[in-house]
Enzyme design. Structure first.
Site, PDB file in Angstrom:
ATOM      1  N   ASP A   1       0.858  -1.193   0.000  1.00  0.00           N
ATOM      2  CA  ASP A   1       0.000   0.000   0.000  1.00  0.00           C
ATOM      3  C   ASP A   1       0.888   1.234   0.000  1.00  0.00           C
ATOM      4  OD1 ASP A   1      -2.500   1.412   0.140  1.00  0.00           O
ATOM      5  OD2 ASP A   1      -1.962   1.928   2.190  1.00  0.00           O
ATOM      6  N   SER A   2       0.281   2.361  -0.375  1.00  0.00           N
ATOM      7  CA  SER A   2       1.019   3.614  -0.347  1.00  0.00           C
ATOM      8  C   SER A   2       1.373   4.015   1.086  1.00  0.00           C
ATOM      9  CB  SER A   2       0.173   4.704  -1.002  1.00  0.00           C
ATOM     10  OG  SER A   2      -1.101   4.750  -0.397  1.00  0.00           O
TER      11      SER A   2
ATOM     12  N   CYS B   1      -3.801  -1.129  -2.265  1.00  0.00           N
ATOM     13  CA  CYS B   1      -4.110   0.281  -2.540  1.00  0.00           C
ATOM     14  C   CYS B   1      -4.986   0.394  -3.794  1.00  0.00           C
ATOM     15  CB  CYS B   1      -2.778   0.987  -2.770  1.00  0.00           C
ATOM     16  SG  CYS B   1      -2.912   2.717  -3.192  1.00  0.00           S
TER      17      CYS B   1
ATOM     18  N   GLU C   1      -5.819   9.870   8.243  1.00  0.00           N
ATOM     19  CA  GLU C   1      -4.401   9.810   8.618  1.00  0.00           C
ATOM     20  C   GLU C   1      -4.120  10.665   9.853  1.00  0.00           C
ATOM     21  OE1 GLU C   1      -1.281   9.045   6.292  1.00  0.00           O
ATOM     22  OE2 GLU C   1      -2.576   7.433   5.591  1.00  0.00           O
TER      23      GLU C   1
ATOM     24  N   CYS D   1     -11.351   2.889  -1.401  1.00  0.00           N
ATOM     25  CA  CYS D   1     -10.096   3.422  -0.866  1.00  0.00           C
ATOM     26  C   CYS D   1      -9.833   2.737   0.469  1.00  0.00           C
ATOM     27  CB  CYS D   1     -10.217   4.938  -0.664  1.00  0.00           C
ATOM     28  SG  CYS D   1      -8.789   5.650   0.172  1.00  0.00           S
TER      29      CYS D   1
ATOM     30  N   HIS E   1      -8.674   3.682   3.174  1.00  0.00           N
ATOM     31  CA  HIS E   1      -8.927   4.409   4.422  1.00  0.00           C
ATOM     32  C   HIS E   1     -10.398   4.521   4.798  1.00  0.00           C
ATOM     33  CE1 HIS E   1      -4.832   5.526   3.677  1.00  0.00           C
ATOM     34  NE2 HIS E   1      -4.776   6.361   4.690  1.00  0.00           N
TER      35      HIS E   1
HETATM   36  N1  DGL Z   1      -4.177   3.692  -0.354  1.00  0.00           N
HETATM   37  C1  DGL Z   1      -4.799   4.722  -1.135  1.00  0.00           C
HETATM   38  C2  DGL Z   1      -6.031   4.132  -1.859  1.00  0.00           C
HETATM   39  O1  DGL Z   1      -6.589   3.122  -1.474  1.00  0.00           O
HETATM   40  C3  DGL Z   1      -5.189   5.916  -0.296  1.00  0.00           C
HETATM   41  C4  DGL Z   1      -4.006   6.717   0.180  1.00  0.00           C
HETATM   42  C5  DGL Z   1      -3.257   7.424  -0.913  1.00  0.00           C
HETATM   43  O2  DGL Z   1      -3.812   8.359  -1.548  1.00  0.00           O
HETATM   44  O3  DGL Z   1      -2.124   7.042  -1.166  1.00  0.00           O
HETATM   45  O4  DGL Z   1      -6.456   4.685  -2.839  1.00  0.00           O
END
Ligand code: DGL
Length: 283
Positions: A10-11, A73, A158, A192, A194
């Site tokens: 993930d990012s 992600c 976050e 997403c 989050h």
């Molecule tokens: N993990 C990213 C997603 O699911 C969200 C966080 C980001 O923008 O890097 O799209």
């Protein structure tokens, strides 16, 4: 190839919501989580940048022995997955696999909607890629799909502000926008990593007939089916129940914030991506 862990990329921290579901559905496997916290967010970056960053991280996970990597992600799944599968794997790692979170979600969504009108909530990158409508049309061409980008939701989560009054304002704004686009929506994909953390607010503020679809359990169920269909991959996965957490930024911050997403404390390790060069597999 020696057996190895399932890589989960993930990012940043968000993919821990997906890892949580994977480890509870398929606890026997070893998991290696990598969060690219040094370069988060991906959601506002260009196609080229997300593709490059994601491929660098996938290579690091390959070089640490992962036969299979899940892009937890949505933004990376939307912008990098197809190119990695089509342009990179056949040349560099023909026996390894990279899977994303969008396809498993789109396979299910049509079964859940009665009105046949669905909504997608995601980062600007995921929404502008049109990956959800394109993929959904392959399985359920009869579905009407409306999308809404929510650029502030990731920073709210976050910063641990996702249950605050401020969050409630920004949640309302996007829910109303989506509803105005299509008043017949009954099923909404949280596209997403989050957004599952915003569920208490979403369920309180959304129209009562809306059903939200979070991805963790869905992706875990689809992975279990995939491994049953692909014994040649399943047999390459190590099964000691180990979990390891890597980040490209501060290990201390990762460990501190991870509990919010993972539900329990974790001990993270910081890595430098260029310390893990990937030597292409033999064909
Ligand atoms: N993990 C990213 C997603 O699911 C969200 C966080 C980001 O923008 O890097 O799209």
């Amino acid at each position: 190839m020696k057996s190895g862990p399932i890589g989960v990329f993930d990012s940043g921290y968000g993919g821990l919501t997906v890892l949580k579901a994977l480890t509870s559905t398929l606890p026997q496997y070893d998991y290696l989580y990598l969060g690219d916290n040094a370069r988060v967010p991906y959601g506002t970056r260009s196609f080229e940048t997300v593709y490059q960053y994601t491929w660098e991280c996938v290579q690091a996970l390959f070089s640490m022995g992962c036969p299979l990597v899940i892009l937890a992600c949505n933004t990376a799944s939307a912008k990098a997955l197809r190119s990695i599968q089509q342009e990179k794997l056949p040349h560099f790692a023909p026996n390894r696999r990279v899977l994303g979170v969008i396809r498993p979600t789109t396979e299910e969504v049509g079964l859940l909607s009665t009105s046949k009108h669905v909504g997608i909530l995601g980062t600007p990158g995921t929404i502008s890629s049109d990956s959800y409508p394109i993929e959904i049309a392959k399985f359920y061409p009869e579905l009407k799909v409306s999308q809404e980008a929510c650029p502030l939701w990731v920073p709210l989560v976050e910063n641990n502000q996702h249950l605050s009054e401020g969050a409630s304002y920004f949640v309302q704004q996007h829910l109303e926008a989506l509803q105005q686009r299509d008043p017949q929506i009954d099923t909404v994909v949280l596209g997403c990593t989050h957004y599952p953390l915003l569920l208490p607010l979403l369920e309180k503020q959304a129209p009562k007939n809306w059903r939200f679809l979070a991805q963790g359990e869905l992706v875990a169920g689809k992975l279990a089916e995939y491994l049953q269909r692909h014994p040649e991959m399943e047999s390459q996965l190590s099964t000691q129940g180990q979990r390891r957490f890597l980040t490209t930024d501060s290990a201390a911050s990762f460990s501190e914030k991870a509990a919010l997403f993972y539900g329990e404390a974790v001990q993270a390790e910081k890595i430098e991506l260029d310390h893990y060069p990937f030597t292409p597999d033999a064909h």
